[in-house]
Design a protein around this motif. Structure first.
Motif, PDB file in Angstrom:
ATOM      1  N   ALA A  52       2.092 -21.406  47.689  1.00 37.30           N
ATOM      2  CA  ALA A  52       3.079 -20.603  49.266  1.00 37.30           C
ATOM      3  C   ALA A  52       4.494 -21.471  48.599  1.00 37.30           C
ATOM      4  O   ALA A  52       5.184 -20.549  48.073  1.00 37.30           O
ATOM      5  N   ASP A  53       4.218 -22.399  47.239  1.00 41.35           N
ATOM      6  CA  ASP A  53       6.116 -22.839  46.498  1.00 41.35           C
ATOM      7  C   ASP A  53       6.114 -21.487  45.325  1.00 41.35           C
ATOM      8  O   ASP A  53       7.221 -21.437  45.957  1.00 41.35           O
ATOM      9  N   ALA A  56       7.499 -18.226  47.654  1.00 33.15           N
ATOM     10  CA  ALA A  56       8.468 -18.723  48.256  1.00 33.15           C
ATOM     11  C   ALA A  56      10.182 -19.114  46.978  1.00 33.15           C
ATOM     12  O   ALA A  56      10.806 -18.721  46.896  1.00 33.15           O
ATOM     13  N   GLN A  57      10.013 -19.650  45.811  1.00 34.30           N
ATOM     14  CA  GLN A  57      10.774 -18.849  44.894  1.00 34.30           C
ATOM     15  C   GLN A  57      10.801 -17.450  44.206  1.00 34.30           C
ATOM     16  O   GLN A  57      12.086 -17.231  44.564  1.00 34.30           O
TER      17      GLN A  57
END
Length: 335
Positions: A52-53, A56-57
């Motif tokens: 998820a991170d 998001a980036q």
């Protein structure tokens, strides 16, 4: 465990798949990702397998930088005030010639990149006082006459960058990613100017002998990640950082092609991408044009390929022609 790299596979087809997401809030979308690890064959995986991170980036819209809205590709026009740049050396080394050229470029581009020291292969280091004398008066004169276009100072020296910021520059474009002059990072942090960090090995004097990589795409990614983190640790705001893979700097033609073909990998770092290949040697080699100033066709081709990978800022000599090409490319992409 081997490090995993995630590259959004960019598309701009009008038939967009369900669940697809935008790359960097811009003009491209993706519904799958290339999963890369060193020493292994790449694989293609759905978005559901991407952390998820990381997702998001890749997807986060890039904020305005130096007055530029980056939801569409922007043209950075090159103005060399040097006598020895590889393509246009000496043309605009006189102050009035440089100012006149800047006015003309401002009408057909989004940002000016003004440099007073050549970074061509084999170029010599010049004294910072001379570099300041070539750049600061030009920037000051442009601001005095009311030119509002964002201005970038192309330098590896903090004193030169400081003088340019004082004269009205908005962005520091450091081809050494703050490694030549460690004081550059504190200047960028204290001034809160925008900062472009580029990949290069060695110096302009030595870089031709440094073009050796285990995996050029992943090696450049790791370097830019480390330099981004160094800037953040020093207090540079994340919304002020721009990243440049350094096409043509300590790289062979094959390296440049590999970086261009998978340029979208760098969106995973969460920063806008600057791409500059204007008139460079590999463009002439592949395009079979030995004269740098005659490489317009090849330069347009590689820069449009970079835009198709999501590069937000395109650094070129031929700003009017690049702007025209982008208008057509965008009209087709949004039809």
């Amino acid at each position: 465990m081997s490090k995993i790299y995630w590259r959004a596979i960019p598309l701009n087809d009008p038939a967009r798949s369900e669940g697809a997401q935008k790359i960097a809030g811009g003009w491209l979308w993706f519904d799958r990702v290339e999963k890369l690890t060193r020493g292994a064959e790449p694989g293609i995986v759905p978005l559901s397998e991407v952390p998820a991170d990381v997702l998001a980036q890749i997807t986060a819209p890039r904020p305005d930088m130096a007055g530029l809205n980056l939801s569409a590709p922007r043209v950075m026009a090159i103005l060399n005030t040097t006598p020895d740049s590889f393509s246009d050396g000496g043309k605009f080394s006189e102050r009035e010639e440089a100012i006149s050229r800047a006015r003309a470029l401002a009408a057909v581009s989004d940002i000016l990149d003004i440099g007073g020291e050549s970074t061509r292969p084999g170029a010599d280091l010049i004294a910072r006082g001379e570099e300041i004398a070539r750049t600061k008066p030009v920037i000051a004169a442009l601001r005095h006459e009311g030119l509002t276009i964002p201005i970038s100072i192309d330098t590896r020296k903090s004193h030169v960058a400081d003088a340019a910021l004082e004269a009205g520059a908005d962005l520091i474009n450091d081809v050494t990613a703050m490694e030549f002059d460690p004081a550059m990072v504190s200047l960028a942090a204290s001034s809160q100017a925008a900062l472009c960090l580029m990949h290069m090995r060695g110096t302009p004097e030595t870089m031709n002998g440094e073009a050796v990589y285990d995996d050029v795409l992943l090696d450049v990614y790791d370097y830019l990640e480390a330099r981004r983190d160094a800037a953040l640790a020093a207090g540079v705001r994340p919304d002020r950082i721009l990243l440049d893979p350094g096409i043509g700097f300590a790289k062979t033609a094959e390296h440049n092609l590999a970086l261009t073909a998978r340029l979208s990998l760098f969106h995973t770092l969460g920063c806008p991408i600057l791409y500059g290949a204007s008139r460079k040697r590999f463009v002439g080699t592949i395009g079979q044009e030995p004269v740098a100033a005659e490489r317009l066709g090849g330069s347009l081709a590689v820069h449009l390929a970079a835009v198709a990978q999501g590069a937000q800022v395109i650094r070129v000599h031929d700003a009017a022609q690049m702007t025209q090409a982008l208008r057509l490319w965008q009209a087709i992409a949004t039809a």
